[in-house]
Design an enzyme around this catalytic site. Structure first.
Site, PDB file in Angstrom:
ATOM      1  N   HIS A 192      -7.614  -5.712  -0.549  1.00 27.52           N
ATOM      2  CA  HIS A 192      -6.392  -4.939  -0.350  1.00 27.52           C
ATOM      3  C   HIS A 192      -5.535  -5.488   0.788  1.00 27.52           C
ATOM      4  O   HIS A 192      -4.411  -5.025   0.990  1.00 27.52           O
ATOM      5  CB  HIS A 192      -6.745  -3.474  -0.067  1.00 27.52           C
ATOM      6  CG  HIS A 192      -5.561  -2.563   0.010  1.00 27.52           C
ATOM      7  ND1 HIS A 192      -4.697  -2.355  -1.051  1.00 27.52           N
ATOM      8  CD2 HIS A 192      -5.079  -1.804   1.025  1.00 27.52           C
ATOM      9  CE1 HIS A 192      -3.749  -1.507  -0.694  1.00 27.52           C
ATOM     10  NE2 HIS A 192      -3.952  -1.155   0.562  1.00 27.52           N
TER      11      HIS A 192
ATOM     12  N   SER B 293       0.841  -1.202   0.000  1.00 26.57           N
ATOM     13  CA  SER B 293       0.000   0.000   0.000  1.00 26.57           C
ATOM     14  C   SER B 293       0.878   1.254   0.000  1.00 26.57           C
ATOM     15  O   SER B 293       1.638   1.467  -0.945  1.00 26.57           O
ATOM     16  CB  SER B 293      -0.944  -0.043   1.204  1.00 26.57           C
ATOM     17  OG  SER B 293      -1.933   0.946   1.113  1.00 26.57           O
TER      18      SER B 293
ATOM     19  N   ASP C 291      -8.592  -5.011  -6.370  1.00 23.61           N
ATOM     20  CA  ASP C 291      -8.087  -4.005  -5.440  1.00 23.61           C
ATOM     21  C   ASP C 291      -8.190  -2.619  -6.070  1.00 23.61           C
ATOM     22  O   ASP C 291      -7.531  -2.323  -7.073  1.00 23.61           O
ATOM     23  CB  ASP C 291      -6.640  -4.322  -5.076  1.00 23.61           C
ATOM     24  CG  ASP C 291      -6.110  -3.442  -3.962  1.00 23.61           C
ATOM     25  OD1 ASP C 291      -6.883  -2.608  -3.441  1.00 23.61           O
ATOM     26  OD2 ASP C 291      -4.927  -3.586  -3.606  1.00 23.61           O
TER      27      ASP C 291
END
Length: 534
Positions: A465, A342, A399
């Site tokens: 995610h 991320s 995602d």
């Protein structure tokens, strides 16, 4: 000693008869156990067997059924002469193991069919894939050829390496969650990190400072709000391989830089500052003088370059530590692997760009990112490629984070338009003038939540995610046109704990039946990795 010599002659016959009954100590319920003693009279053995069988049947009979009478005749047997085999079959049938152990019932709806395999997958003890020797091919696995021909289908050794680097990020999450607050004294010494790979040793803790400026009139009215606009947090670590066996297996000494994802409110605020700003060139003399100058997101660059009150910036810390390790292990074959999830994936690209120009003899640099957003424009991507920074992006098709920021969210359409002369000129003009003209960089390993037989096809955004979900999908990925790997090794225990609502009900019910929670409370070693925030 002669027994017969010490007894009267008229009592000897009675004693021998009693001893013959006593010597048959073998239980009639264990006919497979052979004994050398003489058998009791056949009538006595038959009565004892009937009595024991009737008692077992009464004990195992459900309460709804009446108890059978003791003198119920035995069922007919096919081979009455083979006493041991027939008696064993009758006893096992009478035990009714399916009622004694409900988990042994044949669960026709269960997939995979093998209960032992499902129990292993749902257990906390991970079964890792074997680590093969990379040897002379380590540069290929480190991206020297941009992983050409190794991603679809996925190379077995590369899969194991990708999952291993993802576990380094999980250790970074755990290191932050165990102590989110940062004190000035702590920033001067390394923080303890429970590494998943004991052949590595942490050499430096890394900190990033989020700084969101407020209008000047706010600073004048309330000058004590600095704690709301700037915060330094532990973001990751630098580790080096110190195990000779592992160095020989990998073909070089590996240096890992692991960076966690967004975990504080100010870091979320930095994420939404998505205006592209120029990035300084090597030597700090302004932006690169090329047709398309490199630009990156404002918030990501701020986290990389901002210096804290008591700690240097993330970029300065990484460069200082890497130079120190290069000097310490001078003359050895080295590699630098940067991995992040991320926000950490975005910072990994920026750190790779900083390291690529900090020294003339830099080792091989590779970035393994999971669920990373776009970081910069096409000029930044070209600069990374020209500086020989190899990037492998692991992307989940479901995602949403991997599709932001930027105006053009379809990379495939972008490539097709750039292949034409007119489309290429239009897109180049947009890249130079639009503040949201982002572009991805590097090779892509694309997985899909819908390919997993354990996750629901409509899993929510947090599951798509989640880092553990990424590692689960990579571990089961064979190729884009193949189903999930049937011999996947990674345990589902963490996935159940973190994404229970997104796991199919079949496996959550089986996990409950296997009493995993009770096993965890009975002293089994807990995992070193906490859930990654979503």
């Amino acid at each position: 000693m002669q027994i017969g010599a010490t007894l009267p002659a008229h009592n000897l016959q009675v004693f021998q008869a009693r001893r013959s009954v006593f010597e048959c100590s073998g239980s009639p319920l264990n006919p497979l156990k052979r004994t050398s003693f003489r058998k009791p009279p056949e009538s006595l053995s038959t009565e004892m067997t009937k009595k024991h069988l009737s008692n077992l049947e009464r004990l195992l009979q459900k309460q709804s059924h009446p108890d059978p009478p003791l003198d119920r005749p035995e069922p007919p047997r096919n081979e009455p002469n083979i006493e041991g085999e027939t008696r064993s079959r009758g006893i096992l049938e009478g035990l009714s193991l399916a009622r004694v152990w409900p988990e042994m019932k044949a669960a026709e709806e269960m997939s995979p069919r093998n209960l032992n395999r499902l129990q292993r997958l749902l257990s906390k003890s991970a079964e890792y894939s074997p680590r093969n020797s990379l040897g002379s091919r380590w540069r290929e696995y480190h991206g020297s050829n941009d992983w050409a021909g190794m991603l679809d289908p996925l190379d077995e050794n590369l899969r194991r390496e990708v999952v291993r680097y993802g576990e380094f990020i999980q250790a970074a999450y755990h290191g932050f969650h165990s102590k989110p607050a940062t004190s000035p004294e702590e920033a001067q010494r390394p923080r303890h990190v429970a590494l998943p790979d004991r052949s590595y040793r942490v050499t430096k803790s890394l900190y990033a400072t989020a700084s969101v400026g407020l209008p000047k009139w706010v600073d004048e009215v309330a000058p004590d709000l600095g704690w709301m606009t700037q915060r330094t947090s532990w973001v990751g670590y630098v580790a080096v391989c110190d195990d000779r066996r592992e160095i020989q297996r990998m073909g070089r000494r590996d240096i890992v830089i692991a960076l966690r994802g967004t975990s504080t409110c100010l870091e979320w605020a930095e994420n939404v500052r998505d205006i592209l700003v120029p990035i300084a060139a090597a030597g700090g003399d302004g932006a690169d003088r090329q047709p398309q100058p490199p630009k990156v997101e404002c918030g990501f660059l701020s986290l990389l370059k901002t210096r804290g009150e008591h700690v240097p910036s993330l970029a300065d810390s990484v460069i200082e530590e890497i130079k120190r390790l290069m000097e310490k292990y001078k003359g050895e074959s080295l590699s630098i692997t940067i991995t992040g999830h991320s926000l950490g994936a975005a910072l990994a690209l920026l750190v790779g760009d900083e390291l690529s120009t900090c020294a003339p003899d830099m080792p091989s640099i590779a970035v393994f990112s999971f669920g990373g957003p776009r970081v910069g424009n096409r000029g930044f991507a070209n600069r990374l490629e020209s500086n020989n920074v190899k990037v492998l992006r692991v992307v989940n098709s479901q995602d949403l984070v991997t599709r932001v920021p930027g105006m053009f969210v379809n990379e495939d359409l972008d490539k097709k338009l750039r292949a034409t002369a007119t489309g290429g000129r239009i897109l180049d003009a947009l890249d130079n003038n639009m503040p949201w003209a982002y572009a991805h960089v590097g090779a892509e390993l694309r997985v899909d939540t819908k390919m997993s037989p354990f996750l629901k096809p409509d899993a929510d955004v947090s599951c798509c995610h989640d880092l553990e979900a990424y590692l689960h999908l990579v571990d089961g990925f064979l190729a884009s046109n193949c189903p999930f790997r049937p011999n996947a090794k990674r345990s589902l225990w963490k996935l159940l704990n973190e994404q229970r609502s997104n796991v199919k009900r079949l496996y959550t019910s089986k996990a409950k039946g296997l009493r995993l929670n009770n096993v965890a409370n009975n002293g089994m070693a807990m995992s070193n990795c906490l859930p990654s925030p979503s």
